[in-house]
Design an enzyme around this catalytic site. Sequence first.
Site, PDB file in Angstrom:
ATOM      1  N   CYS A 163      84.860 -13.944  33.415  1.00  0.00           N
ATOM      2  CA  CYS A 163      85.640 -14.307  34.600  1.00  0.00           C
ATOM      3  C   CYS A 163      85.697 -13.128  35.572  1.00  0.00           C
ATOM      4  O   CYS A 163      85.304 -12.011  35.234  1.00  0.00           O
ATOM      5  CB  CYS A 163      87.045 -14.743  34.197  1.00  0.00           C
ATOM      6  SG  CYS A 163      87.064 -16.290  33.249  1.00  0.00           S
TER       7      CYS A 163
ATOM      8  N   HIS B 135      90.810 -14.525  39.081  1.00  0.00           N
ATOM      9  CA  HIS B 135      92.238 -14.366  38.795  1.00  0.00           C
ATOM     10  C   HIS B 135      92.741 -12.965  39.102  1.00  0.00           C
ATOM     11  O   HIS B 135      91.959 -12.028  39.316  1.00  0.00           O
ATOM     12  CB  HIS B 135      92.519 -14.713  37.332  1.00  0.00           C
ATOM     13  CG  HIS B 135      91.813 -13.837  36.335  1.00  0.00           C
ATOM     14  ND1 HIS B 135      92.405 -12.727  35.766  1.00  0.00           N
ATOM     15  CD2 HIS B 135      90.572 -13.920  35.790  1.00  0.00           C
ATOM     16  CE1 HIS B 135      91.560 -12.161  34.922  1.00  0.00           C
ATOM     17  NE2 HIS B 135      90.442 -12.859  34.910  1.00  0.00           N
TER      18      HIS B 135
END
Length: 416
Positions: A335, A316
């Site tokens: 992440c 992201h």
Amino acid sequence: MKIDRRSFLTGAGAVAATLASGSAHAQDVIRDLILSPRRGNWDEQFDARAYEGGRVATSLPIFSPDTVSHVEMAIGQYHNIVAQGGWPMVQASQKLRLGVVDPAVETLRRRLMISGDLATSAGISPAFDSYVDAAVKRFQLRHGLPSDGVMGDYSYAAMNVSAPVRLGQLETNLVRLRAMSGFLGDRYVMVNIPAAQIEAVENGRVVLRHTAVVGKIDRQTPILNSKINEIIVNPFWNAPESIVRRDIIPLMRKNPNYLAENNIRILGPKGEVDPLSIDWNTEEAAKLHFRQDPGKINAMASVKINFPNPHAVYMHDTPQQSLFNQIERFHSSGCVRVQNVRDLVTWLLRDTAGWDRQRFEQSIKSGESTPVALAAAVPVYFTYVSAWSTGDRVVHFRNDIYGRDGVDELMISAAL
């Protein structure tokens, strides 16, 4: 007095030749040249081809049969280095840099010569000249450090890992590289965790490289293989229970307005829950659903890259762009944050009809959360490679951040 380039190079060459013969007078002359206030930008005046090996920059993917061959060659070279006694330790007495004259530079020169970063023709002297500057920058690039030519804590730490340990690191990573040297797809994305770097590969060549931020030591990014199947523009962020327990609950105990300030809503079985109705001194909130609205302060900022995996991780954007400038980029909860992520998403969406760069940017500006299914899924590999080679004497090493290479000496950040 103005010195033209030809005169300067001729004079510098004479100085270097005299210096190689061991003349003390030559050392004084080159010191005066380095420290002269009229010398201007050294890089503009002096073409310092200081290294013996190939160039560090390359389009060769880390996962490649060629990389395997280069690592096998490097292992042979490092066996020879170890057999000949390795390299000397460089004492971290000061921040050595261009223009410094110090006895420690002589040791630095020897160290750089042994690893192939400095040509032996540069000679041994206490002067940190343009040859040494270029060699240090090359060494820093090979070790994932800012190539500023300044010997600071991280450069000293990387330089003083012993040759036998570096040899073992190459041997350990050769096994990993061989396991991934087959066909991985015409197009694929590779996340190298210890390097905190991403490669977008097409037809056997790297077409994009991105700096990344990966998981903390206690919240590690997992090893996985999957396929990127969806892009979400302006995503909602759903906080996992681990982050609610470790981060959000403690923050709410300190600042009751934390959720409101960060556009985070609590969703229960019957709708939105008032934060004031929760006892934050208990773990009650951990069972509720925390969702952050899209926007500039959203934890994923403009875009989320999805792929199926059992770890619930993804790639992201981030509002914390300053993290990409740090040497140690291990700050996430597992992440992967991607610098210049819009370039990567544009490449991923290339074959998805109607989603060119212009529409993608317009969609971001709209502020609406928009899922986009890729027309063709793109393989993605999260891997752990802390040493590899992309050419003759172009050997890359990284900090073994998660301790998977099995040698404490390679967990450099823990010692700084």
